[in-house]
Write an enzyme that holds these catalytic residues in place. Sequence first.
Site, short mmCIF file in Angstrom:
data_model
loop_
_atom_site.label_atom_id
_atom_site.label_comp_id
_atom_site.label_asym_id
_atom_site.label_seq_id
_atom_site.Cartn_x
_atom_site.Cartn_y
_atom_site.Cartn_z
N PHE A 196 26.53 35.53 39.82
CA PHE A 196 25.79 36.68 39.52
C PHE A 196 25.46 36.86 37.85
CE2 PHE A 196 26.13 41.40 39.49
CZ PHE A 196 24.89 41.69 39.22
N ILE A 197 26.54 36.80 37.39
CA ILE A 197 26.53 37.17 35.95
C ILE A 197 26.37 35.71 35.20
CG2 ILE A 197 27.79 37.90 33.87
CD1 ILE A 197 29.29 39.86 35.90
N PRO A 218 42.34 20.47 33.58
CA PRO A 218 41.84 21.13 32.27
C PRO A 218 41.08 19.66 31.34
CG PRO A 218 44.21 20.79 32.36
CD PRO A 218 43.83 20.69 33.62
N ASN A 272 40.89 33.95 40.13
CA ASN A 272 40.83 34.69 38.95
C ASN A 272 41.96 34.74 37.92
OD1 ASN A 272 38.32 35.77 40.02
ND2 ASN A 272 39.61 37.36 41.27
N TYR A 284 42.53 42.18 44.20
CA TYR A 284 41.55 41.69 43.45
C TYR A 284 41.92 42.19 41.92
CZ TYR A 284 37.22 41.81 40.78
OH TYR A 284 36.31 41.74 39.81
N LYS A 317 42.60 39.76 38.49
CA LYS A 317 42.10 39.66 37.28
C LYS A 317 42.93 40.22 36.09
CE LYS A 317 38.22 39.39 36.76
NZ LYS A 317 37.32 38.43 36.37
#
Length: 318
Positions: free
Chosen positions: A9-10, A50, A84, A134, A138
């Site tokens: 979305f972002i 990574p 997250n 959530y 975060k």
Amino acid sequence: MVVLGASGFIGRQVSAAVRAAGGEPLLVARRPLPAATSRCVPLDLIGDGPDALSRLLDTERPAAVVNAAGAVWSRAQDTMQQANHVLVETVLAALAAASWRPRLVHLGSVFEYAPPEPGTPLDEQAPTRPTTPYGLSKLEGTQAVLAASEAGRADAVVLRLSNVIGAGTSPSSLLGQVAAQLRAADAGQEAVVRVSPLRASRDFVDVRDTADAVLAAASLPVGGQVINIGRGEAVPVRTMVERLLAASGKPARIVEGAGAGVRTHTGLDWMQVATGTARRLLGWSARHSLDSSARELWRATGAHTAAPASPSPSPAQH
């Protein structure tokens, strides 16, 4: 600029903002993006570890990396923890190992904060005591970013986003579910939109404004800190639903009731962020009206209906 979570979305809006500003984003997503208008590198940030991202950074030498990857609050707890927190640690390890040092713009969430007293805006000094898995996942990601910045392992800034809305809003969110019910209603018939009781007030911000904040944070000397991003006003959720109904142009009525729709308790029934830091450090404030956000959300759900695609997790779908 490298955009992690570019299919979300972002991430999609950030990529569009980079192009609109005359730049060329490099899109990073777990799967190829056939319809992408910019170069895309398929990369599983957790599964590939990574090293793959570190090599990419040394090859491309971007000015900034935007971490728009993550999982929404309605996902399973383990998924949220992986996306997250673990993913963020992977990104930080890649940045530390790379010889090239870009700015990292990490997207956090206001759900990292403790529930405020109604009427008290959340500033960056508010206590962080999340009440949901959530919010906790975060916060762990944000803490990792700030620790890496303090230790000199990353040049990073955290944007704590309020409720981001607009084109591409998650179908699992309240407004996404309302839009789906409206789309499913028979033509010419009154749509009955069933939702759980709409008691909360939230700080909503347009995804286009959010992307503008990301671009500002990527280029200004604001590393090592948290900056809240929101409109700076608490809006009743019912009002936002009504705006979406109006944007649809369909005859509709709202039916509230226990068990109607999906309601996830967040512990934040009233929320408003203080935006003074964003104005002072980024020269940023929200420009788009909530009516405009509702119209964009509605328009995009029509395009989604015409050409469905698998949704990608993204942060800040509340």
